[in-house]
Design a protein around this motif. Sequence first.
Motif, PDB file in Angstrom:
ATOM      1  N   SER A 103       4.356  12.846  -3.791  1.00  0.00           N
ATOM      2  CA  SER A 103       3.107  13.586  -3.931  1.00  0.00           C
ATOM      3  C   SER A 103       2.602  13.369  -5.352  1.00  0.00           C
ATOM      4  O   SER A 103       3.329  13.627  -6.314  1.00  0.00           O
ATOM      5  N   PRO A 139      -5.507   5.697  -5.352  1.00  0.00           N
ATOM      6  CA  PRO A 139      -5.193   5.366  -3.951  1.00  0.00           C
ATOM      7  C   PRO A 139      -5.411   3.887  -3.632  1.00  0.00           C
ATOM      8  O   PRO A 139      -4.592   3.268  -2.955  1.00  0.00           O
ATOM      9  N   ARG A 140      -6.502   3.323  -4.137  1.00  0.00           N
ATOM     10  CA  ARG A 140      -6.790   1.907  -3.885  1.00  0.00           C
ATOM     11  C   ARG A 140      -5.686   1.022  -4.468  1.00  0.00           C
ATOM     12  O   ARG A 140      -5.189   0.109  -3.813  1.00  0.00           O
ATOM     13  N   ILE A 190      -2.575   1.818  -5.186  1.00  0.00           N
ATOM     14  CA  ILE A 190      -1.310   2.027  -4.475  1.00  0.00           C
ATOM     15  C   ILE A 190      -1.322   1.265  -3.143  1.00  0.00           C
ATOM     16  O   ILE A 190      -0.336   0.644  -2.766  1.00  0.00           O
ATOM     17  N   LYS A 191      -2.462   1.295  -2.462  1.00  0.00           N
ATOM     18  CA  LYS A 191      -2.603   0.561  -1.206  1.00  0.00           C
ATOM     19  C   LYS A 191      -2.450  -0.946  -1.448  1.00  0.00           C
ATOM     20  O   LYS A 191      -1.806  -1.641  -0.678  1.00  0.00           O
ATOM     21  N   HIS A 223       1.893   0.101  -0.403  1.00  0.00           N
ATOM     22  CA  HIS A 223       2.426   1.395   0.026  1.00  0.00           C
ATOM     23  C   HIS A 223       1.446   2.067   0.994  1.00  0.00           C
ATOM     24  O   HIS A 223       0.292   1.680   1.101  1.00  0.00           O
ATOM     25  N   LYS A 224       1.932   3.083   1.693  1.00  0.00           N
ATOM     26  CA  LYS A 224       1.146   3.730   2.746  1.00  0.00           C
ATOM     27  C   LYS A 224       0.593   5.068   2.260  1.00  0.00           C
ATOM     28  O   LYS A 224       1.357   5.958   1.871  1.00  0.00           O
ATOM     29  N   ILE A 225      -0.732   5.198   2.300  1.00  0.00           N
ATOM     30  CA  ILE A 225      -1.380   6.464   1.959  1.00  0.00           C
ATOM     31  C   ILE A 225      -1.314   7.343   3.207  1.00  0.00           C
ATOM     32  O   ILE A 225      -1.834   6.973   4.260  1.00  0.00           O
ATOM     33  N   LYS A 262      -2.014  10.935   3.103  1.00  0.00           N
ATOM     34  CA  LYS A 262      -3.013  12.004   3.081  1.00  0.00           C
ATOM     35  C   LYS A 262      -3.544  12.194   1.661  1.00  0.00           C
ATOM     36  O   LYS A 262      -2.814  12.012   0.696  1.00  0.00           O
ATOM     37  N   LEU A 263      -4.816  12.573   1.575  1.00  0.00           N
ATOM     38  CA  LEU A 263      -5.420  12.966   0.304  1.00  0.00           C
ATOM     39  C   LEU A 263      -5.908  14.390   0.489  1.00  0.00           C
ATOM     40  O   LEU A 263      -6.759  14.654   1.341  1.00  0.00           O
ATOM     41  N   LEU A 274      -2.237  13.371  -3.614  1.00  0.00           N
ATOM     42  CA  LEU A 274      -2.181  12.144  -2.828  1.00  0.00           C
ATOM     43  C   LEU A 274      -0.758  12.003  -2.313  1.00  0.00           C
ATOM     44  O   LEU A 274       0.190  11.989  -3.098  1.00  0.00           O
ATOM     45  N   VAL A 280       1.956   9.746  -0.571  1.00  0.00           N
ATOM     46  CA  VAL A 280       2.204   8.306  -0.411  1.00  0.00           C
ATOM     47  C   VAL A 280       3.611   8.057   0.085  1.00  0.00           C
ATOM     48  O   VAL A 280       4.569   8.682  -0.409  1.00  0.00           O
TER      49      VAL A 280
END
Length: 81
Positions: free
Chosen positions: A38, A51-52, A54-55, A59-61, A63-64, A74, A76
């Motif tokens: 988190s 988020p962008r 990390i993606k 890695h998998k997002i 929830k935000l 966020l 992840v």
Amino acid sequence: MADFKIDDTVDITTVVCPTTFVKAKVALEELDDGQILSIKMNDGEPVQNVPRSIKEEGHKILKLIDNEDGTYDLIVQKVGD
């Protein structure tokens, strides 16, 4: 946040871009594959960029979450190499 078992949390609300992503990335690297992190961050640049990035790292997002106080959580999931 009860949907996920959070394995670790990192607060990047006190740092500015690009350090925000660096801190999040280091926290992710310390987790095992499949674990969930988190990341607490501020609205604005961090929410747009972290988020962008990390993606892009693969890695998998999950929830935000808007905390409605100018911060977001966020969620992840670390994906292996």
